[in-house]
Design a protein around this motif. Structure first.
Motif, PDB file in Angstrom:
ATOM      1  N   GLN A 111       0.642  -1.221   0.211  1.00  0.00           N
ATOM      2  CA  GLN A 111      -0.042  -0.008   0.337  1.00  0.00           C
ATOM      3  C   GLN A 111       0.925   1.118  -0.042  1.00  0.00           C
ATOM      4  N   LEU A 112       1.907   1.263   0.799  1.00  0.00           N
ATOM      5  CA  LEU A 112       2.671   2.523   0.689  1.00  0.00           C
ATOM      6  C   LEU A 112       3.471   2.466  -0.430  1.00  0.00           C
ATOM      7  N   LYS A 113       4.051   1.354  -1.286  1.00  0.00           N
ATOM      8  CA  LYS A 113       4.397   1.524  -2.537  1.00  0.00           C
ATOM      9  C   LYS A 113       3.669   2.159  -3.510  1.00  0.00           C
ATOM     10  N   ARG A 114       2.510   1.537  -3.269  1.00  0.00           N
ATOM     11  CA  ARG A 114       1.324   2.312  -4.205  1.00  0.00           C
ATOM     12  C   ARG A 114       1.148   3.706  -4.161  1.00  0.00           C
ATOM     13  N   LEU A 115       1.531   4.330  -2.961  1.00  0.00           N
ATOM     14  CA  LEU A 115       1.397   5.534  -2.779  1.00  0.00           C
ATOM     15  C   LEU A 115       2.657   6.446  -3.455  1.00  0.00           C
ATOM     16  N   GLY A 116       3.768   5.611  -3.747  1.00  0.00           N
ATOM     17  CA  GLY A 116       4.817   6.338  -4.285  1.00  0.00           C
ATOM     18  C   GLY A 116       5.819   7.143  -3.439  1.00  0.00           C
ATOM     19  N   PHE A 117       5.934   6.723  -2.071  1.00  0.00           N
ATOM     20  CA  PHE A 117       6.540   7.427  -1.268  1.00  0.00           C
ATOM     21  C   PHE A 117       8.184   7.494  -1.464  1.00  0.00           C
ATOM     22  N   SER A 118       9.279   8.296  -1.339  1.00  0.00           N
ATOM     23  CA  SER A 118      10.410   8.083  -1.801  1.00  0.00           C
ATOM     24  C   SER A 118      11.204   7.598  -0.373  1.00  0.00           C
ATOM     25  N   TYR A 119      10.796   6.385  -0.397  1.00  0.00           N
ATOM     26  CA  TYR A 119      11.737   5.490   1.028  1.00  0.00           C
ATOM     27  C   TYR A 119      12.792   4.722   0.240  1.00  0.00           C
ATOM     28  N   ASP A 120      13.792   4.822   1.158  1.00  0.00           N
ATOM     29  CA  ASP A 120      14.877   4.047   0.813  1.00  0.00           C
ATOM     30  C   ASP A 120      14.329   2.592   1.406  1.00  0.00           C
ATOM     31  N   TRP A 121      13.947   1.716   0.616  1.00  0.00           N
ATOM     32  CA  TRP A 121      13.354   0.414   1.199  1.00  0.00           C
ATOM     33  C   TRP A 121      14.371  -0.604   1.836  1.00  0.00           C
ATOM     34  N   ARG A 122      15.563  -0.248   1.193  1.00  0.00           N
ATOM     35  CA  ARG A 122      16.696  -1.321   1.691  1.00  0.00           C
ATOM     36  C   ARG A 122      16.946  -1.211   3.120  1.00  0.00           C
ATOM     37  N   ARG A 123      16.398  -0.119   3.777  1.00  0.00           N
ATOM     38  CA  ARG A 123      16.891   0.136   5.176  1.00  0.00           C
ATOM     39  C   ARG A 123      15.292  -0.393   5.983  1.00  0.00           C
ATOM     40  N   GLU A 124      14.404  -0.806   5.472  1.00  0.00           N
ATOM     41  CA  GLU A 124      13.177  -1.234   6.158  1.00  0.00           C
ATOM     42  C   GLU A 124      13.659  -2.381   7.088  1.00  0.00           C
ATOM     43  N   SER A 577      11.871   3.269  20.885  1.00  0.00           N
ATOM     44  CA  SER A 577      12.661   4.371  21.623  1.00  0.00           C
ATOM     45  C   SER A 577      14.068   4.486  20.975  1.00  0.00           C
ATOM     46  N   TRP A 578      14.546   3.600  20.036  1.00  0.00           N
ATOM     47  CA  TRP A 578      15.844   3.858  19.509  1.00  0.00           C
ATOM     48  C   TRP A 578      15.946   3.265  17.936  1.00  0.00           C
ATOM     49  N   TYR A 579      14.669   3.183  17.479  1.00  0.00           N
ATOM     50  CA  TYR A 579      14.791   2.529  16.126  1.00  0.00           C
ATOM     51  C   TYR A 579      15.410   3.495  14.952  1.00  0.00           C
ATOM     52  N   PHE A 580      15.076   4.553  15.107  1.00  0.00           N
ATOM     53  CA  PHE A 580      15.549   5.875  14.336  1.00  0.00           C
ATOM     54  C   PHE A 580      16.967   5.895  14.192  1.00  0.00           C
ATOM     55  N   TYR A 581      17.742   5.308  14.972  1.00  0.00           N
ATOM     56  CA  TYR A 581      19.293   5.130  15.074  1.00  0.00           C
ATOM     57  C   TYR A 581      19.915   3.982  14.020  1.00  0.00           C
ATOM     58  N   ARG A 582      18.699   2.953  14.210  1.00  0.00           N
ATOM     59  CA  ARG A 582      19.053   1.676  13.557  1.00  0.00           C
ATOM     60  C   ARG A 582      18.882   1.819  12.055  1.00  0.00           C
ATOM     61  N   TYR A 583      18.241   2.737  11.452  1.00  0.00           N
ATOM     62  CA  TYR A 583      18.144   3.104  10.025  1.00  0.00           C
ATOM     63  C   TYR A 583      19.361   3.424   9.496  1.00  0.00           C
ATOM     64  N   THR A 584      20.145   3.962  10.273  1.00  0.00           N
ATOM     65  CA  THR A 584      21.487   4.551   9.422  1.00  0.00           C
ATOM     66  C   THR A 584      22.318   3.432   9.192  1.00  0.00           C
ATOM     67  N   ASN A 594      25.499   1.743  14.458  1.00  0.00           N
ATOM     68  CA  ASN A 594      26.592   2.132  13.857  1.00  0.00           C
ATOM     69  C   ASN A 594      27.131   3.667  14.261  1.00  0.00           C
ATOM     70  N   ARG A 595      28.147   3.751  15.211  1.00  0.00           N
ATOM     71  CA  ARG A 595      28.425   5.038  15.680  1.00  0.00           C
ATOM     72  C   ARG A 595      28.925   6.088  14.509  1.00  0.00           C
ATOM     73  N   GLU A 596      29.558   5.790  13.386  1.00  0.00           N
ATOM     74  CA  GLU A 596      30.247   6.515  12.578  1.00  0.00           C
ATOM     75  C   GLU A 596      28.653   6.851  11.669  1.00  0.00           C
ATOM     76  N   LYS A 597      28.201   5.935  11.335  1.00  0.00           N
ATOM     77  CA  LYS A 597      26.990   6.527  10.456  1.00  0.00           C
ATOM     78  C   LYS A 597      26.112   7.319  11.182  1.00  0.00           C
ATOM     79  N   VAL A 598      25.799   7.076  12.462  1.00  0.00           N
ATOM     80  CA  VAL A 598      24.959   7.795  13.365  1.00  0.00           C
ATOM     81  C   VAL A 598      25.498   9.319  13.410  1.00  0.00           C
TER      82      VAL A 598
END
Length: 910
Positions: A111-124, A577-584, A594-598
């Motif tokens: 459904q999200l893909k159908r909406l065409g959002f510009s996500y980097d899906w590899r990071r899902e 509480s910390w998932y947004f760090y993991r996306y990097t 990954n501290r460097e990426k963060v």
RNA sequence: GCGAAAGUGGCGGAAUUGGCAGACGCGCCAGACUUAGGAUCUGGUCCCGUAAGGGGUGGGGGUUCGAGUCCCCCCUUUCGCACCA
């Protein structure tokens, strides 16, 4: 024959092409400026709803804009995949929660893909996989080692429907946050807690770093943390010889204390009952206390319950004046706040007033209104002995107030009084050091009808009589500390975060109980503690894990003896509480992040989500970040630089929800109108921070607009596609500037650049996408209006192409598929996301002629047209010469003519 | 009670620093093209008034040449916290 706008075909085509070109994939690149756009990760409930679409449409417009501005944009998405709904569904159907969860994720991803959002899906990623939740366990162990995770037997909130414990943050109006009609009950349980209170001060303090967070969210968090300064005073329960500490923020009122109240759960209560003079009295007391306790529990659910209490027969001694006052058990005193005991000052606290009035306890006034307020220029009398530093006896003198700020006043004595003031005759004093000349002598009211709760001046308060409340609080606290019967303290409303859940579908808490060694953490090398796949769901309220012997039975990591595992799982708010760090670096398996990426990607530049998370998620997330900083994982104490809270999507006056049956399905809307229309409408119908009322007719309008744009560009694409679009600088340079263009061309480009200016400024500032889209509509209306001129050839194709390109480029933020389709029709091969955002040209955007309203005594009377550069004199002359004005003046001279350059003229006549 | 936000046409909403109130869209009215129109296009649409003109941004006061916007008082709505001592 104009081609028909077919969003289904266009959107499928571009989504495929974007994916093939890996257009949304980004990597850290130290050479480029980064921008991290984050939207709150969805729970895989089964379907994307309109609230998600709104959230992600806002984020996508920003992500696309920043990309086109040249930033390296991180724009990820993932799944908050543990949680109750999947487990409840599993209980019903006897299937595994993972089955539901992953099926839902697949469906919602589509459904999200159908909406065409510009996500980097590899990071899902989903938080329910061991590769992720092992790090929840790792964080837990880190906190355990630091004393930030601890186990305690306590009264907890229990939702009978969820069959599990709830954190304080998850109790709403005494009910479960998921089941708003189900009252929470109290249970006594051994539970794991995270010591968020250890960070209460930081959470409060660091709000000053959150400059770009909404005031509203900060206010709610501040409220929730609830820091208050006060004094702890030690009374003595006389017959027991026991100290009893009370907490108060108003120690200045303590001479008005006529009783002491304690909570029914207070440990002293048992002792008091036991020491009753007679068995009869004991039984009576016990039953009464139970009654009060029962009413107290109800009071926590219902608001404004009647105040009830029972006299214990004991007395407590007030250390300030040695007075003995009766000790009562009262239902409104909370054991979990302060010390569980309060001094009763009925004259100055409304609750105490109501209680004491009901039970006939005496009321004694000790605070009176300090005086009437004073103003600069007013004469006052300064009392003998009043001093600030340095000490000086002023006697009784008259002075004039010169200056007023918070609590201090600059007094002017009109003569030199010893050189202490700034100029020898002025003196800075505190509130309360002087009396206004006409002020009444402060006296107590005869029969108070309600408590006087304001600050004021103390009366009948022994050595403190005459002080203001502020002065008294300070001095009395100091005296209590000096004499050892009290101290200044700080109280917080926030409590530690209870994370134990008696549920299956969550992160197992990595702890082991050994008969010999006690509580032993699972060693880091043994992580993850895997959730066993085969369990029976009972829904009875004990963790299903307790029913799995091969999970429970283990050996003690310390002594090797038989031991059992903790069977509770973690609150799912730990996951988020910390998932947004993991996306990097979502796949890293040697560390949670990954501290460097963060270091490259953080902080999150823009976080976007619903206001409903103002306290829950957004405070836990800040807490986790602070712990991570203390561990040395991250550098900054705050993860999110800027927060945006969008409004809800409403239909028929209520938030869209399945239970209300007012849900509009985005996927259906995509099938009917296309994703571009749905997204455009979501941004057009209201400014993003306000609630949005869904309208079926409204989305039709958005659809019509896109059709109109499609047809318009389609009509001219053929004639301009092979032409090279004039660049803005070529246009500016043509014939020595805009003057080299025809009037029609200038008009077209003016609108184009005004639109570009508006959208650019708005993306950098207010985010009122609704006005951006309105501007695009105006631009299109103007283009359509100018079409006869196009046919007549008064606009060069290269100029028209430039204008159409700007239109399509602006549209790309909101309706990216059709924009790319039209961009291609205009003769381009690259996607718009790779096109640089153009700078608007102020000269082209400038109006050539202004219509200036002419007011007559502030009322609109006429309009004049003047060249943009007209001088004030010229405008004045033109306004006065305007027939209507000249006629009205009839030869008289106006009293005043106000000319505001570029804006308006106002002719003032008496 | 405390804290925050908001109140503008029939509706969603515009008006960024005090300067033409109602942009844009929806709805409605009229017309054009049509066998037809729930397609498309054109025009109109705050209220009173034929008009000139007058009134109008929750209510009342104030500042100002000028107030939706600033100040004071009040009312209403939404959200968060709440016997927090």
């Amino acid at each position: 024959m104009e081609p028909n706008y077919d969003p289904q075909q266009i959107e499928a085509k571009w989504q495929q092409r974007w994916a093939e070109q890996k257009l949304f994939e980004t990597e850290a690149d130290a050479a480029r400026k980064k921008y991290y756009v984050l939207e709150m990760l969805p729970y895989p409930s089964g379907d994307i709803h309109m609230g998600h679409v709104r959230n992600y449409s806002i984020g996508d417009a920003l992500a696309r804009y920043m990309r086109m501005k040249g930033f390296n944009v991180l724009h990820p998405i993932g799944w908050d995949a543990f949680g109750l709904p999947a487990e409840n569904a599993a209980i019903k159907s006897q299937r595994h929660p993972a089955e539901f969860t992953f099926a839902h994720i697949d469906r919602m991803r589509a459904q999200l893909k159908r909406l065409g959002f510009s996500y980097d899906w590899r990071r899902e990623f989903a938080t329910c996989v061991p590769e992720y939740y092992r790090w929840n366990q790792w964080f837990f162990l880190q906190m355990y080692q630091r004393g930030l995770a601890y186990r305690k037997h306590s009264r907890v909130n229990w939702c009978p429907k969820c069959c599990t414990v709830l954190a304080n943050e998850q109790v709403v109006d005494g009910c479960c946050w998921r089941h708003e009609d189900t009252p929470v009950v109290e249970k006594e349980l051994e539970q794991w807690f995270l010591k968020i209170t250890a960070y209460a001060d930081q959470l409060l303090d660091h709000m000053k770093l959150l400059l770009r967070w909404p005031e509203r969210v900060l206010a709610m968090q501040q409220n929730w943390i609830g820091k208050s300064f006060g004094t702890e005073v030690e009374f003595t329960v006389e017959a027991l010889g026991r100290p009893l500490r009370v907490f108060t923020t108003r120690v200045d009122t303590i001479f008005g204390c006529t009783a002491v109240f304690i909570a029914p759960e207070h440990p002293l209560v048992e002792e008091i009952i036991a020491r009753s003079p007679s068995v009869e009295h004991l039984l009576h007391l016990r039953s009464e206390v139970e009654r009060v306790k029962a009413s107290a529990v109800r009071a926590r659910v219902e608001v404004n319950l009647e105040k009830q209490g029972i006299s214990t027969g004991f007395t407590a001694r007030n250390p300030y004046n040695g007075e003995s006052v009766p000790l009562w058990v009262a239902n409104f005193v909370l054991m979990e706040y302060g010390t569980g005991a309060v001094m009763a000052v009925p004259a100055h606290d409304q609750r105490d007033f109501e209680f004491c009035t009901a039970y006939g306890l005496p009321i004694r006034t000790v605070i009176v209104p300090a005086r009437k307020s004073v103003r600069i220029g007013e004469m006052v009398i300064v009392r003998r002995g009043t001093s600030r530093t340095p000490t000086c006896d002023l006697g009784e003198r008259r002075a004039i107030i010169r200056e007023v700020d918070d609590n201090s006043y600059l007094l002017d004595f009109g003569e030199d009084i010893g050189g202490f003031g700034p100029d020898g005759r002025t003196w800075r004093v505190n509130e309360g050091d002087f009396d206004p000349i006409e002020s009444d002598e402060p006296t107590a009211p005869d029969t108070p009808t309600s408590a006087y709760v304001e600050y004021g001046r103390l009366i009948d308060s022994g050595p403190y009589t005459g002080l203001t409340s502020q002065q008294a609080i300070e001095r009395m606290t100091r005296d209590a500390e000096a004499q050892g019967f009290g101290k200044g303290t700080v109280q917080y409303r926030i409590k530690d975060w209870g994370i134990s859940r008696q549920r299956y579908w969550g992160t197992p808490i990595p702890m082991i109980y050994c008969g010999a060694c006690g509580v032993v953490p699972v060693p880091e090398k043994d992580l993850p503690v895997i959730l066993p796949p085969h369990v029976t769901f009972t829904g009875t309220g004990e963790s299903p894990l307790a029913q799995v012997p091969e999970f429970v039975r283990t050996t003690c990591p310390q002594c090797g003896g038989p031991a059992r595992r903790e069977t509770d799982t973690m609150d799912t708010f730990v996951d988020s509480s910390w998932y947004f760090y993991r996306y990097t670096d979502p796949k890293i398996d040697t560390a949670p992040i990954n501290r460097e990426k963060v270091r490259y990607w953080f902080p999150v530049d823009q976080y976007i989500g619903g206001i409903e998370h103002a306290i829950l998620h957004l405070i836990y997330m800040r807490f986790f970040t602070k712990v991570m900083k203390d561990i040395g994982l991250v550098d900054s104490p705050e993860p999110v630089a800027r927060l945006f809270t969008q409004g809800m999507v409403i239909k028929d006056g209520a938030k869209m929800s399945k239970s209300k049956g007012n849900v509009v399905d985005p996927t259906e809307m995509c099938a009917k109108y296309g994703a571009d229309t749905v997204r455009l409408y979501m941004l057009f119908a209201a400014p993003p921070e306000k609630d949005l009322e869904w309208s079926d007719a409204g989305i039709e309008g958005a659809s019509r607009f896109l059709q109109r744009v499609y047809r318009l560009v389609g009509r001219h694409a053929g004639s301009v596609r092979t032409v090279t679009a004039a660049t803005t600088s070529e246009i500016s340079d043509a014939g020595g500037g805009p003057a080299g263009l025809s009037a029609e061309e200038r008009r077209l480009l003016r609108k184009a650049h005004q639109s570009l200016r508006h959208v650019t400024d708005d993306m950098e500032g207010r985010w009122h996408f609704n006005t951006d889209i309105a501007i695009l509509m105006e631009f299109v209306n103007e283009l359509v209006e100018m079409e006869p001129g196009l046919a007549a050839g008064s606009i060069h194709p290269s100029v028209l192409k430039n204008a159409l390109e700007i239109l399509v480029l602006l549209l790309a933020l909101f309706s990216p598929h059709v924009a790319d389709e039209l961009w291609e029709a205009l003769g381009h091969s690259e996607a718009l996301l790779e096109v640089a955002w153009p700078q608007y040209d102020a000269a082209l955007a400038a109006e050539e002629e202004l219509e200036i309203p002419v007011q007559w005594n502030g009322k609109l009377r006429a309009r004049i047209r003047v060249p943009a550069g007209a001088s004030e004199d010229e405008i004045r002359r033109r306004a006065l010469a305007e027939p209507k004005i000249a006629q009205a003046l009839d030869g008289r001279q106006p009293a005043k003519v106000i000319v505001v350059a570029q804006k308006l003229v106002n002719i003032v006549v008496k």
